[in-house]
Motif scaffolding. Structure first.
Motif, PDB file in Angstrom:
ATOM      1  N   MET A   1      -0.935  -2.814 -17.477  1.00  0.00           N
ATOM      2  CA  MET A   1       0.118  -3.059 -15.763  1.00  0.00           C
ATOM      3  C   MET A   1      -0.484  -2.116 -15.233  1.00  0.00           C
ATOM      4  O   MET A   1      -0.979  -0.921 -16.163  1.00  0.00           O
ATOM      5  N   ALA A   2      -0.589  -1.908 -14.123  1.00  0.00           N
ATOM      6  CA  ALA A   2      -1.139  -1.173 -13.331  1.00  0.00           C
ATOM      7  C   ALA A   2      -0.352   0.114 -13.575  1.00  0.00           C
ATOM      8  O   ALA A   2       1.568   0.111 -12.996  1.00  0.00           O
ATOM      9  N   LYS A   3      -1.002   1.523 -12.899  1.00  0.00           N
ATOM     10  CA  LYS A   3       0.552   2.914 -12.735  1.00  0.00           C
ATOM     11  C   LYS A   3      -0.642   3.465 -11.693  1.00  0.00           C
ATOM     12  O   LYS A   3      -1.911   3.247 -11.224  1.00  0.00           O
ATOM     13  N   ASN A   4       0.113   4.039 -10.891  1.00  0.00           N
ATOM     14  CA  ASN A   4       0.106   4.950  -9.772  1.00  0.00           C
ATOM     15  C   ASN A   4      -0.555   6.078 -10.286  1.00  0.00           C
ATOM     16  O   ASN A   4      -1.371   7.454  -8.823  1.00  0.00           O
TER      17      ASN A   4
ATOM     18  N   ARG B   1      -5.989   8.630  -3.398  1.00  0.00           N
ATOM     19  CA  ARG B   1      -5.664   8.406  -2.816  1.00  0.00           C
ATOM     20  C   ARG B   1      -4.865   7.126  -3.900  1.00  0.00           C
ATOM     21  O   ARG B   1      -5.413   6.005  -4.319  1.00  0.00           O
ATOM     22  N   ASN B   2      -3.596   6.935  -3.893  1.00  0.00           N
ATOM     23  CA  ASN B   2      -3.264   4.611  -4.264  1.00  0.00           C
ATOM     24  C   ASN B   2      -2.541   4.631  -2.828  1.00  0.00           C
ATOM     25  O   ASN B   2      -1.856   4.325  -1.640  1.00  0.00           O
ATOM     26  N   GLY B   3      -2.851   3.470  -2.952  1.00  0.00           N
ATOM     27  CA  GLY B   3      -2.909   2.092  -1.370  1.00  0.00           C
ATOM     28  C   GLY B   3      -4.084   2.450  -0.138  1.00  0.00           C
ATOM     29  O   GLY B   3      -4.830   2.810  -0.897  1.00  0.00           O
ATOM     30  N   MET B   4      -3.479   1.474   1.007  1.00  0.00           N
ATOM     31  CA  MET B   4      -4.214   2.301   1.844  1.00  0.00           C
ATOM     32  C   MET B   4      -3.739   3.016   2.545  1.00  0.00           C
ATOM     33  O   MET B   4      -2.154   3.669   2.049  1.00  0.00           O
ATOM     34  N   VAL B   5      -4.704   3.265   4.024  1.00  0.00           N
ATOM     35  CA  VAL B   5      -4.516   4.642   4.913  1.00  0.00           C
ATOM     36  C   VAL B   5      -3.835   3.879   6.057  1.00  0.00           C
ATOM     37  O   VAL B   5      -3.682   2.842   6.554  1.00  0.00           O
TER      38      VAL B   5
END
Length: 57
Positions: A1-4, A12-16
């Motif tokens: 499972m992915a972790k932040n 950065r994690n995720g979109m801007v």
């Protein structure tokens, strides 16, 4: 499972948020735009799109 990951690890994690990008076929570059004001912010010279920024249609 992915972790932040941990805060402050330098990426950065995720979109801007509140940004979009559009392709300019005349100059063959991607240009980043602020979604609130609509002003163009930045361009890329290498011809590749920005990472994590949504594309306009």
């Amino acid at each position: 499972m992915a972790k932040n990951g941990t805060p402050g690890d330098g990426h950065r994690n995720g979109m801007v948020k509140d940004r979009s990008q559009t392709y300019n076929p005349k100059t063959e570059t991607w240009t980043k735009r602020d979604a609130d004001s609509g002003r163009f912010m930045d361009g890329k010279k290498d011809g590749k799109p920005f990472k994590g920024v949504r594309k306009e249609k």
